[in-house]
Write a protein that holds these residues in place. Structure first.
Motif, PDB file in Angstrom:
ATOM      1  N   MET A 136       6.519   3.216   3.393  1.00  0.00           N
ATOM      2  CA  MET A 136       7.406   3.755   4.429  1.00  0.00           C
ATOM      3  C   MET A 136       8.034   5.069   3.982  1.00  0.00           C
ATOM      4  N   GLU A 137       8.557   5.098   2.763  1.00  0.00           N
ATOM      5  CA  GLU A 137       9.217   6.315   2.276  1.00  0.00           C
ATOM      6  C   GLU A 137       8.213   7.448   2.103  1.00  0.00           C
ATOM      7  N   ALA A 138       7.013   7.119   1.617  1.00  0.00           N
ATOM      8  CA  ALA A 138       5.988   8.149   1.432  1.00  0.00           C
ATOM      9  C   ALA A 138       5.567   8.749   2.775  1.00  0.00           C
ATOM     10  N   ARG A 139       5.415   7.920   3.787  1.00  0.00           N
ATOM     11  CA  ARG A 139       5.040   8.423   5.110  1.00  0.00           C
ATOM     12  C   ARG A 139       6.126   9.330   5.685  1.00  0.00           C
ATOM     13  N   ASN A 140       7.372   8.943   5.500  1.00  0.00           N
ATOM     14  CA  ASN A 140       8.473   9.763   6.003  1.00  0.00           C
ATOM     15  C   ASN A 140       8.517  11.126   5.319  1.00  0.00           C
ATOM     16  N   LEU A 141       8.304  11.147   4.019  1.00  0.00           N
ATOM     17  CA  LEU A 141       8.306  12.413   3.292  1.00  0.00           C
ATOM     18  C   LEU A 141       7.118  13.286   3.687  1.00  0.00           C
ATOM     19  N   GLU A 142       5.974  12.662   3.907  1.00  0.00           N
ATOM     20  CA  GLU A 142       4.770  13.423   4.261  1.00  0.00           C
ATOM     21  C   GLU A 142       4.941  14.144   5.589  1.00  0.00           C
ATOM     22  N   LYS A 143       5.726  13.575   6.479  1.00  0.00           N
ATOM     23  CA  LYS A 143       5.935  14.189   7.798  1.00  0.00           C
ATOM     24  C   LYS A 143       6.779  15.464   7.719  1.00  0.00           C
ATOM     25  N   MET A 144       7.469  15.648   6.611  1.00  0.00           N
ATOM     26  CA  MET A 144       8.291  16.850   6.439  1.00  0.00           C
ATOM     27  C   MET A 144       7.406  17.985   5.917  1.00  0.00           C
ATOM     28  N   ASN A 145       7.164  18.968   6.746  1.00  0.00           N
ATOM     29  CA  ASN A 145       6.249  20.060   6.383  1.00  0.00           C
ATOM     30  C   ASN A 145       6.735  20.866   5.182  1.00  0.00           C
ATOM     31  N   GLN A 146       8.068  20.858   4.960  1.00  0.00           N
ATOM     32  CA  GLN A 146       8.611  21.618   3.830  1.00  0.00           C
ATOM     33  C   GLN A 146       8.175  21.038   2.489  1.00  0.00           C
ATOM     34  N   ILE A 147       7.880  19.759   2.461  1.00  0.00           N
ATOM     35  CA  ILE A 147       7.494  19.094   1.205  1.00  0.00           C
ATOM     36  C   ILE A 147       6.018  19.347   0.945  1.00  0.00           C
ATOM     37  N   LYS A 148       5.720  19.944  -0.214  1.00  0.00           N
ATOM     38  CA  LYS A 148       4.357  20.368  -0.535  1.00  0.00           C
ATOM     39  C   LYS A 148       3.604  19.385  -1.436  1.00  0.00           C
ATOM     40  N   VAL A 149       4.319  18.496  -2.079  1.00  0.00           N
ATOM     41  CA  VAL A 149       3.673  17.543  -2.980  1.00  0.00           C
ATOM     42  C   VAL A 149       4.515  16.281  -3.062  1.00  0.00           C
ATOM     43  N   LEU A 150       3.842  15.165  -3.229  1.00  0.00           N
ATOM     44  CA  LEU A 150       4.513  13.867  -3.352  1.00  0.00           C
ATOM     45  C   LEU A 150       4.296  13.340  -4.764  1.00  0.00           C
ATOM     46  N   ILE A 151       5.376  12.958  -5.423  1.00  0.00           N
ATOM     47  CA  ILE A 151       5.309  12.465  -6.800  1.00  0.00           C
ATOM     48  C   ILE A 151       5.632  10.978  -6.787  1.00  0.00           C
ATOM     49  N   CYS A 152       4.753  10.185  -7.385  1.00  0.00           N
ATOM     50  CA  CYS A 152       4.872   8.728  -7.287  1.00  0.00           C
ATOM     51  C   CYS A 152       4.765   8.062  -8.654  1.00  0.00           C
ATOM     52  N   PRO A 153       5.885   7.835  -9.332  1.00  0.00           N
ATOM     53  CA  PRO A 153       5.871   7.026 -10.556  1.00  0.00           C
ATOM     54  C   PRO A 153       5.927   5.540 -10.199  1.00  0.00           C
ATOM     55  N   LEU A 154       4.803   5.020  -9.725  1.00  0.00           N
ATOM     56  CA  LEU A 154       4.735   3.666  -9.175  1.00  0.00           C
ATOM     57  C   LEU A 154       3.752   2.811  -9.962  1.00  0.00           C
ATOM     58  N   ASP A 155       3.909   1.478  -9.838  1.00  0.00           N
ATOM     59  CA  ASP A 155       2.982   0.558 -10.489  1.00  0.00           C
ATOM     60  C   ASP A 155       1.638   0.573  -9.758  1.00  0.00           C
ATOM     61  N   ASP A 156       0.676  -0.169 -10.285  1.00  0.00           N
ATOM     62  CA  ASP A 156      -0.693  -0.116  -9.759  1.00  0.00           C
ATOM     63  C   ASP A 156      -0.769  -0.474  -8.278  1.00  0.00           C
ATOM     64  N   GLN A 157      -0.119  -1.567  -7.888  1.00  0.00           N
ATOM     65  CA  GLN A 157      -0.224  -2.013  -6.500  1.00  0.00           C
ATOM     66  C   GLN A 157       0.435  -1.036  -5.541  1.00  0.00           C
ATOM     67  N   SER A 158       1.624  -0.552  -5.882  1.00  0.00           N
ATOM     68  CA  SER A 158       2.321   0.386  -5.007  1.00  0.00           C
ATOM     69  C   SER A 158       1.582   1.719  -4.922  1.00  0.00           C
ATOM     70  N   ALA A 159       1.045   2.176  -6.058  1.00  0.00           N
ATOM     71  CA  ALA A 159       0.295   3.437  -6.057  1.00  0.00           C
ATOM     72  C   ALA A 159      -0.942   3.327  -5.171  1.00  0.00           C
ATOM     73  N   LEU A 160      -1.656   2.204  -5.256  1.00  0.00           N
ATOM     74  CA  LEU A 160      -2.829   1.998  -4.406  1.00  0.00           C
ATOM     75  C   LEU A 160      -2.427   1.961  -2.938  1.00  0.00           C
ATOM     76  N   ALA A 161      -1.312   1.293  -2.637  1.00  0.00           N
ATOM     77  CA  ALA A 161      -0.861   1.198  -1.250  1.00  0.00           C
ATOM     78  C   ALA A 161      -0.508   2.566  -0.682  1.00  0.00           C
ATOM     79  N   VAL A 162       0.193   3.385  -1.449  1.00  0.00           N
ATOM     80  CA  VAL A 162       0.619   4.705  -0.969  1.00  0.00           C
ATOM     81  C   VAL A 162      -0.575   5.638  -0.802  1.00  0.00           C
ATOM     82  N   THR A 163      -1.462   5.692  -1.801  1.00  0.00           N
ATOM     83  CA  THR A 163      -2.617   6.588  -1.696  1.00  0.00           C
ATOM     84  C   THR A 163      -3.522   6.184  -0.528  1.00  0.00           C
ATOM     85  N   SER A 164      -3.658   4.900  -0.306  1.00  0.00           N
ATOM     86  CA  SER A 164      -4.474   4.436   0.823  1.00  0.00           C
ATOM     87  C   SER A 164      -3.825   4.823   2.150  1.00  0.00           C
ATOM     88  N   ALA A 165      -2.504   4.622   2.256  1.00  0.00           N
ATOM     89  CA  ALA A 165      -1.795   4.896   3.499  1.00  0.00           C
ATOM     90  C   ALA A 165      -1.822   6.376   3.864  1.00  0.00           C
TER      91      ALA A 165
END
Length: 418
Positions: free
Chosen positions: A71-100
């Motif tokens: 949810m948070e990653a999708r909200n940040l991605e919608k903001m055009n000002q943000i050029k990169v997303l940084i994710c210090p996440l565990d394996d399951q969360s990282a897979l979920a975010v990259t897939s989404a």
């Protein structure tokens, strides 16, 4: 002089500002690592006043939950000002975010070590801290290309991480033309690896040249010249020949075997205290090669472990000879420096225009970057995965830095004491 510098600075054009979004656990069971990462990221952003660009940071709490992370990653991605997303996440969360976010154009920096290469799921994701498979691949290149080992054994934990590292290691050793002659697994706490090491000794015995007897392996030899000139009366009688004494199991265990030249041990985080004392018990003259879970100097320096593991080599993504006096310890130190080095990597990039596409290309074009106890150099076959593993050798008291991988080659790098 102070006012002159201040005046000069006022005429310099301001550094461009890159807006980054961070999704990390600031609450829940992973919050300690999240807090440490964010503190390190802020420190890294401010570290170099002469950097190519400054960072504007918007951090969102994943609450240590993969659905919240999406949810948070999708909200940040919608903001055009943000050029990169940084994710210090565990394996399951990282897979979920990259897939989404696989259908979006935002680059994703995965700063935790991941089990799998998620750039295959999302082509705009980058592994800043590499993957387990690449770590094992570099260990194989070090064993074969750098050390020249040909016959290697593997002892690994029978879990998913152990299987990933073992499979990647064996595949690369085979590709390089060397041989993995034995693979053994263990479950639970490795308090007693007698079965595994006895099997490896058996394989080592089987690898002895056929003409080489066990007597020769024990270091015994007969002087043929003595037999030629020393003649006794017994030689004229047909006396029964003495029976050759058969080597017992206890005798054979005393033989130091060198037919297996190396042992790769991709252990789990808490296994070193159990495995360390067992290795010298089995008289294998083999180079021990480990993963970064061997980087526990307090365990290695124990009297019953350190002297016997002199010459151990390990591959790691982070090594700081002298750590600053931080309020963090253990995994939190790794998280802090991961944040610090990620920020330094971003501020060091020279981008003519700031867009998501430009930033993604800039990361792929990095040849070699040096941080604090950290390096970045992409894997030649996949520019989205960092493969700059450092090689440390244990000298019986501490670690000696032997180099860092750039591409398929180990490059020398000399640390300077602060």
């Amino acid at each position: 002089l102070f006012f002159e510098n201040l005046l000069r600075a006022s005429y310099e054009p301001p550094s461009p500002v890159l807006m980054v979004g961070i999704v990390l656990p600031l609450s829940g069971d992973q919050s300690d690592q999240g807090d440490a990462f964010l503190a390190g990221f802020y420190a890294g952003e401010k570290f170099d006043e002469g950097s190519n660009q400054r960072l504007s940071i918007l951090a969102q709490d994943s609450r240590s939950n993969k659905l919240q992370a999406i949810m948070e990653a999708r909200n940040l991605e919608k903001m055009n000002q943000i050029k990169v997303l940084i994710c210090p996440l565990d394996d399951q969360s990282a897979l979920a975010v990259t897939s989404a976010l696989s259908a979006t154009d935002i680059p994703i920096l995965l700063t935790n070590r991941q089990q799998e290469d998620l750039s295959e799921v999302n082509g705009k994701s980058f592994h800043i801290n590499s993957t387990l498979g690449i770590a094992a691949k570099k260990a194989a290149q070090y064993a074969v290309n750098t050390l020249g080992l040909d016959s290697i054994a593997v002892i690994a934990p029978a879990d998913q991480n152990g299987e990933i590292q073992t499979d990647a290691f064996i595949k690369e050793v085979d590709r390089l033309g060397a041989n993995v002659v034995a693979t053994e697994w263990y479950s639970g706490e490795p308090k007693n690896l007698k079965r595994q090491f006895k099997f490896i000794r058996k394989v080592a015995f089987d690898l002895l040249p056929k003409e080489e007897s066990y007597d020769e392996a024990l270091g015994m030899a007969i002087d043929s010249l003595d037999a030629l000139f020393d003649v006794s009366a017994e030689d004229f009688f047909d006396l029964p020949k003495p029976k050759k004494k058969k080597m017992s199991a206890s005798d054979s265990s005393k033989v130091v075997l060198s037919t297996i030249q190396g042992i790769y041990l991709p252990i789990r985080e808490d296994d070193l205290a159990f495995i360390g004392p067992q290795i010298p018990m089995y008289n294998l003259d083999a180079k021990v090669i480990g993963n970064d879970n061997w980087q526990n100097i307090s365990v290695l320096q124990k009297e019953h472990i350190g002297p016997h593991l002199k010459g151990l080599s390990l591959l790691t993504k982070f090594y700081q000879p002298v750590l600053d006096s931080l309020e963090y310890s253990g995994d939190q130190i790794d998280a802090y420096y991961s944040g610090f080095n990620t920020a330094k990597l971003l501020t060091s990039m020279d981008m003519k225009n700031q867009s998501r596409q430009t930033l993604g290309r800039a990361i792929e074009e990095i040849d070699f970057h040096s941080g604090e106890g950290f390096f970045y150099a992409p894997e030649p076959s996949n520019k989205k995965v960092n493969a700059a593993f450092q090689v440390l050798e244990f000298d019986g008291k501490g670690f000696v830095h032997r180099g860092v991988f750039q591409g398929d080659s180990l490059k020398l790098f000399f640390y300077q004491n602060p």
